[in-house]
Design an enzyme around this catalytic site. Structure first.
Site, PDB file in Angstrom:
ATOM      1  N   ASP A 188      34.428  37.440  40.011  1.00 32.73           N
ATOM      2  CA  ASP A 188      35.167  38.040  41.106  1.00 32.73           C
ATOM      3  C   ASP A 188      36.124  36.992  41.666  1.00 32.73           C
ATOM      4  OD1 ASP A 188      34.768  40.563  43.185  1.00 32.73           O
ATOM      5  OD2 ASP A 188      35.457  38.711  44.169  1.00 32.73           O
ATOM      6  N   ASP A 246      48.790  41.887  41.786  1.00 36.31           N
ATOM      7  CA  ASP A 246      48.713  42.388  40.406  1.00 36.31           C
ATOM      8  C   ASP A 246      49.026  41.272  39.414  1.00 36.31           C
ATOM      9  OD1 ASP A 246      48.080  44.843  41.367  1.00 36.31           O
ATOM     10  OD2 ASP A 246      50.018  45.801  40.903  1.00 36.31           O
ATOM     11  N   GLU A 295      38.983  43.435  41.740  1.00 35.87           N
ATOM     12  CA  GLU A 295      39.214  42.070  41.263  1.00 35.87           C
ATOM     13  C   GLU A 295      37.954  41.534  40.588  1.00 35.87           C
ATOM     14  OE1 GLU A 295      39.050  42.931  44.498  1.00 35.87           O
ATOM     15  OE2 GLU A 295      38.229  41.328  45.745  1.00 35.87           O
ATOM     16  N   ASN A 308      46.602  39.816  48.435  1.00 35.76           N
ATOM     17  CA  ASN A 308      47.265  41.114  48.605  1.00 35.76           C
ATOM     18  C   ASN A 308      47.889  41.243  49.994  1.00 35.76           C
ATOM     19  OD1 ASN A 308      47.054  42.382  46.154  1.00 35.76           O
ATOM     20  ND2 ASN A 308      44.989  43.169  46.553  1.00 35.76           N
TER      21      ASN A 308
END
Lengths: 331, 109
Positions: free
Chosen positions: A174, A191, A218, A182
């Site tokens: 993770d 992304d 993620e 973000n």
């Protein structure tokens, strides 16, 4: 295409005519020879006479239909007969079409065009089906396998490992503080980070054996057949290092990224018959541990030891996660 | 009456290629005489099925080369062979051989 006729003149006449139309023509004198030629040099269009020694046209049709070929084989049966019964027998044997001899050249070419149209359709259809099947198991953003594939394939891998008593391990990872990327740099940069993550780590596993899937936003899972807990931990440490070693290049400039890793392996004595969900849950618990211990680390099932190097020290105890070290977002 | 050799029609199909026509005719003649010999042997051995298959092949090739009369006789021979009528096979085999000779004369003259 392949022309099958026992008479050399008939064969040659067809050859000449078809070559004039631009066909690459192979020929055979009877069914058995035709099968041999197809095996050596496959062609999807076959024009065959009915009555031949060794193996006749009907047997050839059945033999062709009874085997797997590179593509569909379009079969045209040439016959001097035109009784309805014979036509039905021919079609039942697997012929796609039939022509009554002597064949008018224009009709022959027209029927061959029909055959080619069908072969083209079949090819397109197969390509599309393959593409759809690929898309159905691919994560569109990163190109790695998606969760659907993971949940279908992992139980299969587990069954195989169990049947042959082979080890199997998985790594759940993770990205640390990914929400921050973000929120600060925008989803586009987020992304890009995910894409760079899979690019960097995807090449670290054995091609055709190990595989990587995107589990959630993620979160990613490495599935490692033929790998025990020790091997899996070693890889996880290497992956951790690879993520943290250099910032991720993005359109908003370099972004420092770290990730946390939880691992799980099929126990040597697998009395409990651990399922895919259980193994993932185990890895998830370890991942939680790694996160709680400060992120940017690896945690395994045996207490916290997996979070330490061979000397017993945690080799990266104090490096703070720096998920937002990149340049500020552009206007 | 069916023609001995529809030369014009065949040549048209071969796009006027005289050399190719000659090659095909030569191939056909040598193959056909071999078949006549084999059919005679088959007849002597009472093997009507073999005559049937050979006559069938000859019929198709003859039709392809515009040898209408020969193809017609070969078709009759094929039928007799299929029915196992050895007496008819004997007579028709003779007719086919004569027709083949006639064709040979027509193509070589």
């Amino acid at each position: 295409m392949l022309v099958v006729d026992d008479h050399p003149v008939t064969r040659r006449l067809l050859e000449v005519q078809l070559q004039r139309e631009g066909y690459r023509v192979l020929s055979a004198a009877h069914g058995r020879e035709a099968l041999e030629r197809l095996g050596e040099d496959f062609c999807p269009l076959v024009l065959t006479d009915w009555m031949m020694p060794e193996m006749d046209g009907l047997e050839l049709c059945r033999a062709i239909r009874g085997r797997e070929w590179d593509s569909y084989v379009y079969l045209i049966l040439l016959t001097a007969r035109d009784a309805l019964d014979d036509v039905l027998t021919g079609l039942e044997a697997g012929a796609d079409d039939y022509l009554v001899k002597p064949v008018h050249p224009m009709e022959l070419l027209a029927r061959l065009r029909t055959g080619r149209r069908i072969l083209d359709l079949e090819r397109t259809l197969k390509e599309r089906t393959r593409e759809i099947a690929r898309l159905a198991v691919t994560d569109p953003l990163t190109g790695v396998y998606n969760r659907r594939y993971l949940m279908e394939q992992l139980p299969r891998e587990l069954r195989r490992a169990r049947r042959y008593r082979r080890p199997l391990a998985l790594i759940l990872c993770d990205l640390d503080h990914f929400k921050g990327v973000n929120d600060t740099l925008g989803h586009k940069v987020g992304d890009e980070v995910l894409q760079e993550f899979t690019r960097r780590l995807g090449g670290q596993v054995r091609q055709g054996v190990d595989w990587l899937a995107r589990y959630g936003g993620e979160e990613f899972v490495f599935v490692l057949p033929e790998t025990d807990l020790a091997g899996c931990l070693a890889l996880a440490w290497r992956l951790r290092e690879l993520v943290a070693a250099a910032p991720f290049p993005t359109s908003a400039g370099p972004v420092a990224v770290t990730a946390s890793f939880g691992v799980a392996a099929l126990p040597a004595t697998d009395a409990a018959h651990l399922g895919a969900e259980a193994l993932l849950a185990q890895a998830d618990a370890c991942l939680y541990q790694a996160k709680a211990a400060g992120r940017n680390r690896v945690a395994g099932p045996e207490g916290g030891t997996a979070g330490r190097d061979e000397a017993g020290n945690n080799p990266w105890p104090s490096r703070p996660p720096r998920p937002m070290a990149g340049r500020p977002p552009k206007e | 009456m069916t023609e001995i050799f529809r030369r014009h029609e065949v040549l048209e199909r071969l796009e006027g290629d005289e050399d190719l026509l000659r090659e095909l005719v030569d191939l056909f003649l040598s193959q056909s005489w071999i078949q006549i010999g084999e059919m005679k042997a088959a007849l002597a051995a009472g093997d009507a099925a073999s005559v049937w298959h050979q006559a069938h092949s000859l019929k198709g090739a003859a039709a392809g080369l515009g040898a209408g009369a020969l193809s017609f006789q070969a078709a009759r021979l094929e039928k007799a062979g299929k029915e196992g009528d050895l007496e008819a096979v004997g007579a028709l085999l003779q007719a086919v051989q004569e027709e083949l000779s006639r064709f040979q004369q027509a193509v070589t003259s």
